[in-house]
Design a protein around this motif. Structure first.
Motif, mmCIF file in Angstrom:
data_model
loop_
_atom_site.group_PDB
_atom_site.id
_atom_site.type_symbol
_atom_site.label_atom_id
_atom_site.label_comp_id
_atom_site.label_asym_id
_atom_site.label_seq_id
_atom_site.Cartn_x
_atom_site.Cartn_y
_atom_site.Cartn_z
ATOM 1 N N GLY A 42 0.816 -1.197 0.000
ATOM 2 C CA GLY A 42 0.000 0.000 0.000
ATOM 3 C C GLY A 42 0.855 1.254 0.000
ATOM 4 O O GLY A 42 1.860 1.338 0.708
ATOM 5 N N ARG A 43 0.457 2.238 -0.794
ATOM 6 C CA ARG A 43 1.192 3.498 -0.898
ATOM 7 C C ARG A 43 0.312 4.611 -0.340
ATOM 8 O O ARG A 43 -0.651 5.042 -0.966
ATOM 9 N N ALA A 44 0.666 5.058 0.854
ATOM 10 C CA ALA A 44 -0.159 6.039 1.547
ATOM 11 C C ALA A 44 -0.318 7.325 0.744
ATOM 12 O O ALA A 44 -1.389 7.942 0.744
ATOM 13 N N GLU A 45 0.738 7.729 0.031
ATOM 14 C CA GLU A 45 0.651 8.967 -0.740
ATOM 15 C C GLU A 45 -0.381 8.860 -1.855
ATOM 16 O O GLU A 45 -1.047 9.840 -2.206
ATOM 17 N N ASN A 46 -0.522 7.669 -2.423
ATOM 18 C CA ASN A 46 -1.558 7.472 -3.437
ATOM 19 C C ASN A 46 -2.955 7.435 -2.799
ATOM 20 O O ASN A 46 -3.920 7.951 -3.359
ATOM 21 N N GLY A 47 -3.033 6.813 -1.628
ATOM 22 C CA GLY A 47 -4.310 6.776 -0.931
ATOM 23 C C GLY A 47 -4.832 8.166 -0.618
ATOM 24 O O GLY A 47 -6.032 8.419 -0.676
ATOM 25 N N ARG A 101 -4.554 10.665 -2.430
ATOM 26 C CA ARG A 101 -5.026 11.309 -3.660
ATOM 27 C C ARG A 101 -6.333 10.725 -4.173
ATOM 28 O O ARG A 101 -6.985 11.327 -5.024
ATOM 29 N N ILE A 102 -6.702 9.547 -3.675
ATOM 30 C CA ILE A 102 -7.896 8.880 -4.224
ATOM 31 C C ILE A 102 -9.001 8.718 -3.184
ATOM 32 O O ILE A 102 -9.928 7.929 -3.386
ATOM 33 N N ASN A 103 -8.909 9.448 -2.088
ATOM 34 C CA ASN A 103 -9.862 9.228 -0.997
ATOM 35 C C ASN A 103 -11.068 10.167 -1.045
ATOM 36 O O ASN A 103 -11.763 10.331 -0.047
ATOM 37 N N ALA A 104 -11.330 10.776 -2.200
ATOM 38 C CA ALA A 104 -12.438 11.733 -2.288
ATOM 39 C C ALA A 104 -13.772 11.098 -1.916
ATOM 40 O O ALA A 104 -14.649 11.754 -1.331
ATOM 41 N N MET A 105 -13.960 9.814 -2.235
ATOM 42 C CA MET A 105 -15.227 9.155 -1.909
ATOM 43 C C MET A 105 -15.338 8.835 -0.425
ATOM 44 O O MET A 105 -16.431 8.548 0.060
ATOM 45 N N MET A 159 -11.658 18.868 1.039
ATOM 46 C CA MET A 159 -12.423 18.208 -0.008
ATOM 47 C C MET A 159 -11.706 18.207 -1.338
ATOM 48 O O MET A 159 -11.947 17.362 -2.186
ATOM 49 N N LEU A 160 -10.820 19.174 -1.532
ATOM 50 C CA LEU A 160 -10.063 19.260 -2.763
ATOM 51 C C LEU A 160 -8.581 19.086 -2.452
ATOM 52 O O LEU A 160 -8.071 19.636 -1.492
ATOM 53 N N HIS A 161 -7.890 18.290 -3.278
ATOM 54 C CA HIS A 161 -6.457 18.076 -3.097
ATOM 55 C C HIS A 161 -5.683 18.887 -4.127
ATOM 56 O O HIS A 161 -6.117 19.079 -5.235
#
Length: 218
Positions: A28-33, A35-39, A216-218
């Protein structure tokens, strides 16, 4: 089967599912997580946010939860072993790598170990015996689990813990329920008052779980 052994099984299976082999094999790559956690942040990133299905209750705190447990829970929603329309939709849109990345991200957000006094909630004698047996899996403080595939329970919202137990008691329903076989059996041994008492006690313990507000926005 003794009460102590049954209680140990209850502890081991409380809100527990087995992590998918595919997610376990991925890093698992926390930095990617992040970026994709909007939901996720629309519910899990708002302090005090409450779900309205199947009852009104606080969504669980997942920041600081064990990484293997987070991955396993998402996989269970994706496969339909856990029934919840919103979570099924979210998890169904995720790849194995997405699940591993989100689990890694939320696991990093826990607060330092708490120093608050232990829960002062009084428990009936039979439940004290059960929770003593539970420490074999969840640790003496219900926060430092003996294996990362078990969830941290200390400090979790009491209404969520109660709803999770009720979900395991609900069978043959299209939209509600959880299918872990061990937990279904153990939850069936609890009456409503016992389920509430367990949830009250665990929610009062100090732990690492928290809601981590995020933009809410990255």
């Amino acid at each position: 089967m003794t009460w102590r052994f049954k209680a140990a099984l209850l502890a081991a299976s409380l809100i527990v599912v087995t992590a998918p082999a595919s997610a376990q094999a991925l890093v698992g790559r926390a930095e990617n997580g992040a970026r994709i956690n909007a939901m996720c942040i629309g519910c899990h990133g708002i302090e005090g946010y409450r779900a309205s299905f199947p009852q009104v209750y606080h969504v669980p705190m997942i920041a600081g939860q064990n990484v293997k447990y987070l991955a396993a829970a998402l996989e269970a929603y994706r496969k339909g072993e856990r029934k919840h329309p919103t979570m099924r939709g979210v998890a169904g849109s995720l790849s194995d790598q997405d699940i591993a990345d989100l689990a890694a991200y939320y696991a990093t957000l826990g607060k330092p170990p708490a120093t608050e006094p232990p829960s002062k909630v009084a428990l009936p004698g039979d439940l004290k015996d059960k929770l003593t047996a539970c420490t074999a899996c969840h640790g003496a403080n219900f926060n430092n689990t003996v294996d990362a595939s078990y969830p941290r329970l200390a400090g979790q919202h009491r209404d969520y813990l109660y709803q999770a137990l009720k979900a395991y008691q609900t069978q043959n329903h299209a939209l509600v329920g959880r299918g872990n076989a061990i937990m279904v059996g153990m939850a069936a041994t609890l009456d409503d008052a016992q389920a509430r008492a367990i949830a009250d006690y665990l929610s009062g313990l100090p732990g690492d779980l928290r809601t981590a507000p995020q933009p809410m926005l990255h």
